[in-house]
Design an enzyme around this catalytic site. Structure first.
Site, PDB file in Angstrom:
ATOM      1  N   HIS A   1       0.887  -1.149   0.000  1.00 51.19           N
ATOM      2  CA  HIS A   1       0.000   0.000   0.000  1.00 51.19           C
ATOM      3  C   HIS A   1       0.929   1.203   0.000  1.00 51.19           C
ATOM      4  O   HIS A   1       2.009   1.144   0.592  1.00 51.19           O
ATOM      5  CB  HIS A   1      -0.837   0.081   1.275  1.00 51.19           C
ATOM      6  CG  HIS A   1      -1.737  -1.078   1.532  1.00 51.19           C
ATOM      7  ND1 HIS A   1      -1.310  -2.242   2.137  1.00 51.19           N
ATOM      8  CD2 HIS A   1      -3.044  -1.256   1.271  1.00 51.19           C
ATOM      9  CE1 HIS A   1      -2.347  -3.075   2.252  1.00 51.19           C
ATOM     10  NE2 HIS A   1      -3.389  -2.506   1.727  1.00 51.19           N
TER      11      HIS A   1
ATOM     12  N   GLU B   1     -11.157  -5.956  -4.953  1.00 51.40           N
ATOM     13  CA  GLU B   1     -11.192  -6.974  -3.903  1.00 51.40           C
ATOM     14  C   GLU B   1     -12.366  -6.736  -2.966  1.00 51.40           C
ATOM     15  O   GLU B   1     -12.494  -5.653  -2.395  1.00 51.40           O
ATOM     16  CB  GLU B   1      -9.890  -6.959  -3.104  1.00 51.40           C
ATOM     17  CG  GLU B   1      -9.890  -7.963  -1.974  1.00 51.40           C
ATOM     18  CD  GLU B   1      -8.584  -8.034  -1.231  1.00 51.40           C
ATOM     19  OE1 GLU B   1      -7.580  -7.490  -1.735  1.00 51.40           O
ATOM     20  OE2 GLU B   1      -8.560  -8.619  -0.144  1.00 51.40           O
TER      21      GLU B   1
ATOM     22  N   ASP C   1       2.343   1.761   3.361  1.00 49.13           N
ATOM     23  CA  ASP C   1       3.255   0.752   3.929  1.00 49.13           C
ATOM     24  C   ASP C   1       4.685   1.205   3.621  1.00 49.13           C
ATOM     25  O   ASP C   1       5.605   0.952   4.383  1.00 49.13           O
ATOM     26  CB  ASP C   1       3.077  -0.611   3.243  1.00 49.13           C
ATOM     27  CG  ASP C   1       1.680  -1.189   3.394  1.00 49.13           C
ATOM     28  OD1 ASP C   1       1.022  -0.880   4.409  1.00 49.13           O
ATOM     29  OD2 ASP C   1       1.254  -1.911   2.485  1.00 49.13           O
TER      30      ASP C   1
ATOM     31  N   ASP D   1      -5.671 -13.297  -3.805  1.00 50.20           N
ATOM     32  CA  ASP D   1      -5.139 -13.242  -2.431  1.00 50.20           C
ATOM     33  C   ASP D   1      -5.354 -14.599  -1.769  1.00 50.20           C
ATOM     34  O   ASP D   1      -6.495 -14.995  -1.517  1.00 50.20           O
ATOM     35  CB  ASP D   1      -5.870 -12.162  -1.620  1.00 50.20           C
ATOM     36  CG  ASP D   1      -5.256 -10.786  -1.822  1.00 50.20           C
ATOM     37  OD1 ASP D   1      -5.728  -9.827  -1.186  1.00 50.20           O
ATOM     38  OD2 ASP D   1      -4.301 -10.681  -2.619  1.00 50.20           O
TER      39      ASP D   1
ATOM     40  N   ASP E   1      -7.066 -14.123   7.960  1.00 51.39           N
ATOM     41  CA  ASP E   1      -5.857 -14.049   7.108  1.00 51.39           C
ATOM     42  C   ASP E   1      -4.820 -15.079   7.546  1.00 51.39           C
ATOM     43  O   ASP E   1      -3.630 -14.784   7.693  1.00 51.39           O
ATOM     44  CB  ASP E   1      -5.250 -12.643   7.146  1.00 51.39           C
ATOM     45  CG  ASP E   1      -6.144 -11.613   6.446  1.00 51.39           C
ATOM     46  OD1 ASP E   1      -6.034 -10.416   6.774  1.00 51.39           O
ATOM     47  OD2 ASP E   1      -6.945 -12.010   5.593  1.00 51.39           O
TER      48      ASP E   1
ATOM     49  N   ASP F   1      -1.921 -12.988   1.088  1.00 53.67           N
ATOM     50  CA  ASP F   1      -2.355 -11.840   1.898  1.00 53.67           C
ATOM     51  C   ASP F   1      -2.729 -12.381   3.272  1.00 53.67           C
ATOM     52  O   ASP F   1      -3.911 -12.570   3.589  1.00 53.67           O
ATOM     53  CB  ASP F   1      -3.545 -11.135   1.242  1.00 53.67           C
ATOM     54  CG  ASP F   1      -3.882  -9.854   1.991  1.00 53.67           C
ATOM     55  OD1 ASP F   1      -4.918  -9.245   1.684  1.00 53.67           O
ATOM     56  OD2 ASP F   1      -3.114  -9.476   2.899  1.00 53.67           O
TER      57      ASP F   1
ATOM     58  N   ASP G   1     -11.879 -11.680   9.928  1.00 58.05           N
ATOM     59  CA  ASP G   1     -10.935 -11.931   8.822  1.00 58.05           C
ATOM     60  C   ASP G   1      -9.596 -12.398   9.394  1.00 58.05           C
ATOM     61  O   ASP G   1      -8.770 -11.615   9.819  1.00 58.05           O
ATOM     62  CB  ASP G   1     -10.751 -10.623   8.039  1.00 58.05           C
ATOM     63  CG  ASP G   1      -9.890 -10.828   6.792  1.00 58.05           C
ATOM     64  OD1 ASP G   1      -9.498  -9.818   6.195  1.00 58.05           O
ATOM     65  OD2 ASP G   1      -9.615 -11.994   6.430  1.00 58.05           O
TER      66      ASP G   1
ATOM     67  N   GLU H   1     -10.261 -12.861  -2.520  1.00 57.21           N
ATOM     68  CA  GLU H   1      -9.454 -13.369  -1.405  1.00 57.21           C
ATOM     69  C   GLU H   1     -10.148 -14.561  -0.750  1.00 57.21           C
ATOM     70  O   GLU H   1     -11.335 -14.490  -0.431  1.00 57.21           O
ATOM     71  CB  GLU H   1      -9.180 -12.302  -0.360  1.00 57.21           C
ATOM     72  CG  GLU H   1      -8.364 -12.846   0.819  1.00 57.21           C
ATOM     73  CD  GLU H   1      -7.987 -11.838   1.863  1.00 57.21           C
ATOM     74  OE1 GLU H   1      -7.426 -10.786   1.523  1.00 57.21           O
ATOM     75  OE2 GLU H   1      -8.280 -12.090   3.043  1.00 57.21           O
TER      76      GLU H   1
ATOM     77  N   LYS I   1     -14.855  -7.754   0.364  1.00 60.94           N
ATOM     78  CA  LYS I   1     -14.842  -8.351   1.710  1.00 60.94           C
ATOM     79  C   LYS I   1     -16.165  -8.011   2.372  1.00 60.94           C
ATOM     80  O   LYS I   1     -16.636  -6.879   2.284  1.00 60.94           O
ATOM     81  CB  LYS I   1     -13.688  -7.832   2.558  1.00 60.94           C
ATOM     82  CG  LYS I   1     -13.733  -8.342   4.006  1.00 60.94           C
ATOM     83  CD  LYS I   1     -12.364  -8.387   4.632  1.00 60.94           C
ATOM     84  CE  LYS I   1     -12.224  -7.443   5.802  1.00 60.94           C
ATOM     85  NZ  LYS I   1     -10.930  -7.571   6.490  1.00 60.94           N
TER      86      LYS I   1
END
Ligand code: DIG
Ligand code: MN
Ligand code: MN
Length: 392
Positions: A59, A186, A62, A250, A262, A292, A260, A222, A188
């Site tokens: 990102h 993406e 980041d 992802d 991950d 991810d 979530d 994802e 979610k």
């Protein structure tokens, strides 16, 4: 002498990790960090230590903190570039953080405030530039705050139109600047806001059709997100492949009915992971396989490295299992029996003509015979279990 390990990843596998994945510091809504924060260059060096990694994604924030000065940004980019050179890692994907800063508390592209919507587009334009600087060719959009906490606050039609306006603007910007990005949306469901817009990948398939440049926009489904929605991820990826819209993916894992998580790829649902690998291999998906995901909050640096190695190892083991499945005579003969073709019916029902329609209307079907056809799915599923568990 130990058998050489057949499951060692190489950059040819195109395994990637986001800076935020192996750089995850273990914080959660109920507890502070359990691991020290790493600089982008330190994350790249860690991925170099993991071995076999193709690329690293980021990102905008980041890499460059939102309030960094020009000089700080220049220094960070220099150190990051040097680490990429040291390790040989690429940057296949970039994305914008439109969800952490408080300014996005009511959404970014779907904020009720025109200034926030315009700022989100500006921030994305700058982040696209940053990604292009490092060679990214896929640009992901995850609308982490696009939604409502109370239905009274936002008209869902208007919100979808605002989102469309932003995407149309950014598609034109992509063309104007010749970045050559493929945009990957993406989905979610319902986290971190109670009602997120476009909760599943299917919502985006419909949305993409209404854009001015639908050819430029696809999906980044994802595993954890579709699983959170109670949907089979393998079927979602199948729909994306059928629509030629699987632009990125992802990979991770998720237990049903939870936040979530991950989790490390392959750590929960072996059957979904197996059939996902089969689908991507059978259909020749050649894009990055992006993990991810992040290590457990209880993991230290050494275990974070095991998390990254395990993610890739699991995929390589499943590749082996897919080859075994595709070569298994008993499984393949079962599959051949299950799918029945009929040339005459294919001819009259496959494509409309007046003649075919009349012929189909005149055709007499033996409903009982069709009903009685054996479908040995229990046998088939047990063979899959035997294969995945290594007893076949
Ligand atoms: C969440 O799953 C999102 C963010 O991590 C990021 O925007 C995107 C990139 O894969 N996934
Ligand atoms: Mn996730
Ligand atoms: Mn993701």
């Amino acid at each position: 002498m130990a058998r050489p390990d057949r499951f060692v990843p190489t950059p040819k596998d195109k395994f990637t990790f986001g800076l935020w994945t192996v750089g995850n510091i273990g914080r959660d809504p109920f507890g502070g960090p359990t691991r020290p924060a790493l600089s982008p260059a330190e994350v790249v060096d860690l991925l170099g230590e993991v071995g076999g990694v193709y690329g690293v994604n980021f990102h905008d924030n980041d890499l460059i903190p939102i309030d960094a000065s020009e000089a700080q940004a220049g220094r960070i980019k220099q150190e990051f570039q040097a680490a990429l050179k040291r390790t040989g890692l690429k940057v296949p994907m970039a994305t914008t953080n439109l969800f952490s800063d408080p300014v996005f508390k009511d959404g970014a592209f779907t904020s009720n405030d025109r200034a926030v919507r315009a700022y989100a587009i500006q921030k994305t334009m700058k982040a696209m530039e940053l990604g292009a600087e490092f060679g990214a060719k896929v640009y992901v959009f995850w609308g982490g705050r696009e939604g409502t906490d109370t239905l009274a606050s936002k008209d869902p039609v208007q919100a979808a139109l605002w989102f469309r306006q932003a995407m149309d603007f950014l598609c034109e910007y992509n063309l104007d600047r010749k970045f050559g990005y493929k945009f990957a949306l993406e989905a979610k469901p319902n986290e971190p806001r109670g009602n997120l817009f476009f909760p599943v990948s299917g919502s985006y398939l419909g949305f993409i059709a209404g854009l001015k440049h639908p050819e430029m926009v696809g999906l980044n489904p994802e595993f954890a997100h579709e699983t959170m929605a109670g949907i089979s991820f393998v079927q979602v990826v199948g729909e994306a492949l059928a629509a030629k819209k699987l632009f990125h993916i992802d990979l991770n894992d998720q237990e049903p009915g939870r936040f979530d998580q991950d989790l490390r790829f392959g750590s929960v649902n072996y059957k979904q992971a197996f059939f996902l690998a089969k689908l991507l291999i059978d259909y020749g998906y050649s894009g990055p396989k992006h993990f991810d995901s992040h290590a457990y909050r209880s993991s230290d640096r050494a275990d974070v490295i095991e998390f990254a190695r395990g993610s890739m190892r699991s995929w390589k083991i499943l590749e082996d299992k897919v080859a075994q499945f595709n070569a298994d005579k008993e499984i393949q003969s079962l599959l051949a029996r299950i799918v029945r073709e009929d040339a005459a019916l294919a001819r009259i029902s496959g494509k409309f003509t007046k003649g075919n329609a009349q012929a189909l209307l005149n055709y007499s079907f033996d409903r009982q015979a069709m009903t009685d056809r054996p479908l040995p799915y229990e046998k088939l599923d047990q063979l899959v279990f035997d294969l995945i568990m290594g007893v076949r």
